[in-house]
Write a protein that holds these residues in place. Structure first.
Motif, mmCIF file in Angstrom:
data_model
loop_
_atom_site.group_PDB
_atom_site.id
_atom_site.type_symbol
_atom_site.label_atom_id
_atom_site.label_comp_id
_atom_site.label_asym_id
_atom_site.label_seq_id
_atom_site.Cartn_x
_atom_site.Cartn_y
_atom_site.Cartn_z
ATOM 1 N N TYR A 1 -4.832 -1.423 13.283
ATOM 2 C CA TYR A 1 -4.657 -1.990 11.945
ATOM 3 C C TYR A 1 -5.752 -2.992 11.599
ATOM 4 O O TYR A 1 -6.148 -3.109 10.437
ATOM 5 N N PHE B 1 -2.570 7.226 7.143
ATOM 6 C CA PHE B 1 -2.877 8.574 6.654
ATOM 7 C C PHE B 1 -4.238 8.633 5.950
ATOM 8 O O PHE B 1 -4.955 9.605 6.052
ATOM 9 N N ASP B 2 -4.561 7.569 5.214
ATOM 10 C CA ASP B 2 -5.786 7.586 4.408
ATOM 11 C C ASP B 2 -7.035 7.218 5.205
ATOM 12 O O ASP B 2 -8.145 7.562 4.812
ATOM 13 N N TYR B 3 -6.861 6.484 6.306
ATOM 14 C CA TYR B 3 -8.045 5.928 6.976
ATOM 15 C C TYR B 3 -8.313 6.431 8.387
ATOM 16 O O TYR B 3 -9.380 6.159 8.929
ATOM 17 N N TYR B 4 -7.379 7.148 9.024
ATOM 18 C CA TYR B 4 -7.626 7.516 10.429
ATOM 19 C C TYR B 4 -8.907 8.346 10.572
ATOM 20 O O TYR B 4 -9.691 8.118 11.502
ATOM 21 N N ALA B 5 -9.117 9.295 9.661
ATOM 22 C CA ALA B 5 -10.309 10.153 9.806
ATOM 23 C C ALA B 5 -11.579 9.353 9.520
ATOM 24 O O ALA B 5 -12.594 9.524 10.203
ATOM 25 N N ILE C 1 5.669 5.634 8.050
ATOM 26 C CA ILE C 1 4.267 5.559 8.443
ATOM 27 C C ILE C 1 3.475 4.972 7.276
ATOM 28 O O ILE C 1 3.595 5.423 6.146
ATOM 29 N N SER C 2 2.656 3.969 7.573
ATOM 30 C CA SER C 2 1.836 3.376 6.518
ATOM 31 C C SER C 2 0.842 4.398 5.971
ATOM 32 O O SER C 2 0.165 5.094 6.730
ATOM 33 N N ASN C 3 0.765 4.481 4.647
ATOM 34 C CA ASN C 3 -0.230 5.372 4.043
ATOM 35 C C ASN C 3 -1.652 4.932 4.377
ATOM 36 O O ASN C 3 -2.591 5.728 4.284
ATOM 37 N N LEU C 4 -1.823 3.677 4.760
ATOM 38 C CA LEU C 4 -3.123 3.204 5.248
ATOM 39 C C LEU C 4 -3.587 4.070 6.411
ATOM 40 O O LEU C 4 -4.761 4.422 6.503
ATOM 41 N N TYR D 1 0.812 -1.217 0.000
ATOM 42 C CA TYR D 1 0.000 0.000 0.000
ATOM 43 C C TYR D 1 0.848 1.271 0.000
ATOM 44 O O TYR D 1 0.412 2.334 -0.401
ATOM 45 N N GLY D 2 2.052 1.186 0.464
ATOM 46 C CA GLY D 2 2.914 2.359 0.485
ATOM 47 C C GLY D 2 3.119 2.931 1.876
ATOM 48 O O GLY D 2 2.260 2.826 2.744
ATOM 49 N N HIS D 3 4.296 3.491 2.075
ATOM 50 C CA HIS D 3 4.661 4.107 3.341
ATOM 51 C C HIS D 3 5.273 5.470 3.067
ATOM 52 O O HIS D 3 5.854 5.690 2.008
ATOM 53 N N THR D 4 5.139 6.356 4.023
ATOM 54 C CA THR D 4 5.755 7.669 3.896
ATOM 55 C C THR D 4 6.796 7.807 4.999
ATOM 56 O O THR D 4 6.529 7.487 6.150
ATOM 57 N N VAL E 1 -7.802 -2.561 8.185
ATOM 58 C CA VAL E 1 -7.960 -3.663 7.222
ATOM 59 C C VAL E 1 -9.446 -3.913 6.953
ATOM 60 O O VAL E 1 -9.868 -4.064 5.799
ATOM 61 N N ARG F 1 -8.977 14.133 3.838
ATOM 62 C CA ARG F 1 -8.253 13.064 4.541
ATOM 63 C C ARG F 1 -8.201 13.331 6.045
ATOM 64 O O ARG F 1 -7.566 12.585 6.785
ATOM 65 N N LEU G 1 -11.039 8.956 14.051
ATOM 66 C CA LEU G 1 -9.973 9.532 14.872
ATOM 67 C C LEU G 1 -9.729 10.981 14.469
ATOM 68 O O LEU G 1 -9.810 11.329 13.283
ATOM 69 N N VAL H 1 -10.670 -1.077 4.722
ATOM 70 C CA VAL H 1 -10.166 -1.169 3.346
ATOM 71 C C VAL H 1 -10.904 -2.273 2.598
ATOM 72 O O VAL H 1 -11.250 -2.112 1.422
ATOM 73 N N HIS I 1 0.359 15.757 5.539
ATOM 74 C CA HIS I 1 -0.417 15.478 4.320
ATOM 75 C C HIS I 1 0.193 16.200 3.115
ATOM 76 O O HIS I 1 0.289 15.636 2.028
ATOM 77 N N ARG J 1 3.143 14.433 1.837
ATOM 78 C CA ARG J 1 2.774 13.259 1.046
ATOM 79 C C ARG J 1 2.266 13.646 -0.341
ATOM 80 O O ARG J 1 2.598 12.988 -1.326
ATOM 81 N N VAL K 1 -2.594 -8.517 9.831
ATOM 82 C CA VAL K 1 -2.235 -7.361 10.660
ATOM 83 C C VAL K 1 -0.778 -7.466 11.104
ATOM 84 O O VAL K 1 -0.050 -6.468 11.118
ATOM 85 N N MET L 1 -4.545 10.745 16.259
ATOM 86 C CA MET L 1 -3.665 10.191 15.224
ATOM 87 C C MET L 1 -2.201 10.406 15.586
ATOM 88 O O MET L 1 -1.377 9.489 15.488
#
Lengths: 125, 125, 125, 125
Positions: free
Chosen positions: B102, B22-26, B17-20, A12-15, B106, A60, B30, B109, A40, A43, C7, B35
């Protein structure tokens, strides 16, 4: 879960975020909302989208587009973020720059503790 | 600036940091303070310090120790963070686990909103 | 696959590698085996194990312990890696440092090709 | 060194590499040259350039374009790398996929050591 789904999750990718940012944002006077806006933007820049709209950033986040617009303006005014006009093939486009943020972090890291100490003492008298 | 100082800045360290996240916390409900608390805990875990105190976490943030304590409790109650008791050489110690976070990402997603909607409707008839 | 396994895979950990290293190792005269040895050492350092043995490094690689020992010696002799003696609580321990590598990368980045060319010519006369 | 140069070095960028790759490439039978080719491809993909030429990859490496071409072919034949044809706005373009690599890593991680042992014994008779 299917293995192909797992493989896609793993990729999925990491930053990569500098620990300088984690260690110094609060010392620089930034709060967590401002810090996350900068993350953000970092990124978006890495994804070759260097001038996201407040809508895109807010989508986001847990804040409204209006709050995002106002926070962006404040980050620019306080000197943590800048905008730059670029020209490519006669097309003018804008981009965010995080240079001012890192300038200030470097300044903070490099400031010898003695100076800070003296300043602190200075405030006492 | 001296080259040795620059080299030390370059090697300051980065956290992936997993982009997962960044994309899903909100989407998971959260906010940015929660976050960032999770990001700091992630970093403490990576630094082999898996049970930082609220004081240690808050010292890197713009919030008070009291707010940090209360947010940590809330993150645990809402099921984004867990604590585990471990035993090593007869010494019991605790550690934070980000597995619940996580797990939920998951879950989010894997459930496409349309499908979820249709499935939900399907269950009605 | 069970969700808990997924996970745990997602949280397996990532290492942030500077793109400076990816872009400059070959220009500095390093080959891929040497580059990967330095990456493994970087990771051992981040895992608070700053002086891995040649056996430990080679166990993650396709080369023998003997080749690893010889490559490590060569990396130190050529000035890409250094060892340091540290003392903590009266215990002396050694650690690898990647500072010389980054010193040389910074030197390479900062030296515009023209300058290098002119300097090279200068040495001829 | 000027502060602006330092700030630009700090922001040079980092690539997050899964520790799964560091821990399992050798177990999968890959050597360091093949591993680094896959790392470079990973980075090209992240930079929105998903089908770099052997020339482009080799220009960042210590190997020749010919060796790079031959290694790429071998990585595809051995099932660590795949190519995909994509179509966007009636234009067909190709891209590399690292899915097969991660498929095999997941397989390796998930395989209980006993099974591997038995399989190995099976081959003996």
């Amino acid at each position: 879960m299917k293995r192909s789904e797992v493989v896609s999750l793993i990729q999925y990718g990491h930053t990569s975020i500098s620990n300088l940012l984690f260690d110094y944002y609060a010392k620089l006077g930034l709060n967590e909302i401002e810090m996350v806006i900068l993350l953000h933007i970092h990124r978006f820049i890495e994804d070759n989208d260097p001038f996201p709209t407040p809508e895109e950033i807010a989508s986001r986040m847990s804040i409204s587009t209006e709050e995002c617009t106002s926070r962006l303006r404040s980050l620019i005014q306080k000197g943590y973020l800048s905008m730059e006009q670029n020209k490519k093939d006669d097309i003018v486009f804008e981009s965010y720059q995080l240079d001012p943020l890192y300038e200030r972090i470097v300044q903070e890291v490099m400031a010898p503790p003695e100076t800070t100490q003296k300043e602190a003492e200075g405030h006492l008298y």
